[in-house]
Design a protein around this motif. Structure first.
Motif, PDB file in Angstrom:
ATOM      1  N   ASN A  30      -5.832  -1.735   1.741  1.00  0.00           N
ATOM      2  CA  ASN A  30      -4.799  -1.362   2.707  1.00  0.00           C
ATOM      3  C   ASN A  30      -5.264  -1.759   4.109  1.00  0.00           C
ATOM      4  O   ASN A  30      -6.365  -1.401   4.533  1.00  0.00           O
ATOM      5  CB  ASN A  30      -4.560   0.157   2.643  1.00  0.00           C
ATOM      6  CG  ASN A  30      -3.344   0.580   3.444  1.00  0.00           C
ATOM      7  OD1 ASN A  30      -3.238   0.284   4.626  1.00  0.00           O
ATOM      8  ND2 ASN A  30      -2.439   1.285   2.803  1.00  0.00           N
ATOM      9  N   ASN A  85      -9.920   7.820   2.616  1.00  0.00           N
ATOM     10  CA  ASN A  85      -8.844   7.115   1.936  1.00  0.00           C
ATOM     11  C   ASN A  85      -9.081   7.052   0.423  1.00  0.00           C
ATOM     12  O   ASN A  85     -10.000   6.380  -0.048  1.00  0.00           O
ATOM     13  CB  ASN A  85      -8.701   5.698   2.497  1.00  0.00           C
ATOM     14  CG  ASN A  85      -7.503   4.980   1.931  1.00  0.00           C
ATOM     15  OD1 ASN A  85      -7.576   4.284   0.941  1.00  0.00           O
ATOM     16  ND2 ASN A  85      -6.354   5.173   2.584  1.00  0.00           N
ATOM     17  N   GLU A  86      -8.248   7.748  -0.315  1.00  0.00           N
ATOM     18  CA  GLU A  86      -8.403   7.836  -1.770  1.00  0.00           C
ATOM     19  C   GLU A  86      -8.159   6.497  -2.447  1.00  0.00           C
ATOM     20  O   GLU A  86      -8.820   6.129  -3.420  1.00  0.00           O
ATOM     21  CB  GLU A  86      -7.423   8.891  -2.305  1.00  0.00           C
ATOM     22  CG  GLU A  86      -7.671   9.292  -3.747  1.00  0.00           C
ATOM     23  CD  GLU A  86      -6.805  10.467  -4.146  1.00  0.00           C
ATOM     24  OE1 GLU A  86      -6.191  10.374  -5.222  1.00  0.00           O
ATOM     25  OE2 GLU A  86      -6.716  11.452  -3.386  1.00  0.00           O
ATOM     26  N   GLU A  87      -7.197   5.753  -1.925  1.00  0.00           N
ATOM     27  CA  GLU A  87      -6.855   4.433  -2.496  1.00  0.00           C
ATOM     28  C   GLU A  87      -8.053   3.496  -2.444  1.00  0.00           C
ATOM     29  O   GLU A  87      -8.383   2.812  -3.428  1.00  0.00           O
ATOM     30  CB  GLU A  87      -5.694   3.813  -1.746  1.00  0.00           C
ATOM     31  CG  GLU A  87      -5.310   2.419  -2.236  1.00  0.00           C
ATOM     32  CD  GLU A  87      -4.397   1.706  -1.266  1.00  0.00           C
ATOM     33  OE1 GLU A  87      -4.045   0.558  -1.560  1.00  0.00           O
ATOM     34  OE2 GLU A  87      -4.041   2.287  -0.219  1.00  0.00           O
ATOM     35  N   GLY A 114       0.817  -1.204   0.000  1.00  0.00           N
ATOM     36  CA  GLY A 114       0.000   0.000   0.000  1.00  0.00           C
ATOM     37  C   GLY A 114       0.850   1.252   0.000  1.00  0.00           C
ATOM     38  O   GLY A 114       1.942   1.272   0.554  1.00  0.00           O
ATOM     39  N   PRO A 115       0.366   2.335  -0.621  1.00  0.00           N
ATOM     40  CA  PRO A 115       1.155   3.557  -0.724  1.00  0.00           C
ATOM     41  C   PRO A 115       1.260   4.361   0.556  1.00  0.00           C
ATOM     42  O   PRO A 115       2.113   5.211   0.700  1.00  0.00           O
ATOM     43  CB  PRO A 115       0.413   4.363  -1.800  1.00  0.00           C
ATOM     44  CG  PRO A 115      -0.998   3.883  -1.700  1.00  0.00           C
ATOM     45  CD  PRO A 115      -0.915   2.433  -1.341  1.00  0.00           C
TER      46      PRO A 115
END
Length: 282
Positions: free
Chosen positions: A260, A278-280, A176-177
């Protein structure tokens, strides 16, 4: 990167990096006990290949962890290099049993298969996986499970002592970023992540068993799902079972494992605002 290392190599905390690599090797040796057990159950005569690698990993790991650093602190450059070297070391020794057992004749192919497994890439040089023995199939799929969360996160979960510098390893390692501390101590954060990871793994295995999938198949398919890499034990993957229930379960859990894991923690503590932000995930 080469230029940076050339001019900063003397500033790196090599003892700490060696300690991390040593712990990784010891952890890998412990994890390799599982395919040994699988081989003993099916009596296919591959256990000696794994025992040789286990012995090498334990010897090297013990040697690397014996030397203690003058300081327990390490920085981003140390963490990044430790992670990079750890993946090379893990992949090298992870592919060695394939070569020693003769299951995959070329060591380059063995290394490729191990790298693909641990990095959860899912690419394979194998065209006929059903000819492989159970221990090889198990270890090959298990590399996906290990790589899905990261073996260094596993190490952080076991470390008796950890400090804020461990964040450098966590950020370089975990999927995850965005990776942040869930709780004040990194060891607790790593344990929370692995508890959730294992929990989802167990749930998927149980659901597949309810659908009458054999235990060995359920474990291997779950490992491939958890790593979101897709290693299978059938030539035609899940399609070989011709079972819609299996496909639905694996599809759902592929999505769940792809989220994530910080989001699951926020869900547990009912911090829904962080989840929606959370954009992801969106």
């Amino acid at each position: 990167m080469i230029y940076y290392l050339k001019h900063n190599i003397h500033k790196l905390n090599w003892t700490m990096i060696g300690n991390v690599l040593g712990m990784v090797l010891i952890a890998q040796a412990c994890l390799m006990v599982l395919p040994v057990i699988v081989d003993l159950i099916y009596q296919e005569g591959l256990y000696d290949s794994y025992l040789i690698v286990i012995g090498i990993c334990l010897a090297l790991g013990y040697g690397l962890t014996r030397k203690k650093s003058r300081t327990n602190s390490y920085f981003a450059k140390d963490g990044m290099l430790a992670v990079g070297l750890a993946w090379i070391v893990v992949s090298f020794f992870g592919g060695l049993p394939f070569y020693l057992s003769g299951e995959i004749p070329s060591f380059v192919d063995c290394f490729f298969e191990a790298v693909s497994g641990f990095t959860t890439t899912g690419s394979s040089i194998l065209t006929e996986v059903e000819n492989l023995k159970h221990a090889t199939l198990f270890w090959r799929s298990f590399t996906h499970w290990i790589g899905g969360m990261g073996i260094l996160v596993f190490i952080l979960a076991l470390l008796p002592k950890s400090n804020d510098r461990d964040m450098h390893i966590m950020r370089a390692e975990a999927p995850g970023p965005t990776i942040g501390k869930l709780v004040p101590r990194m060891r607790q954060s790593a344990m929370i992540l692995y508890t959730m990871y294992m929990g989802l793994t167990i749930i998927q295995v149980v659901l597949l068993l309810i659908g009458k999938m054999p235990l060995f198949d359920a474990l291997c398919n779950t490992f491939g799902t958890a790593g979101t890499g897709g290693f299978a034990i059938k030539n035609t993957s899940i399609g070989a079972y011709n079972n819609a229930y299996y496909e639905v379960i694996i599809t759902i859990f592929m999505i769940l494992f792809g989220v994530n894991f910080n989001m699951y923690y926020f869900l547990l503590i009912k911090d829904f605002k962080q989840i929606f932000k959370n954009e992801e995930l969106r």
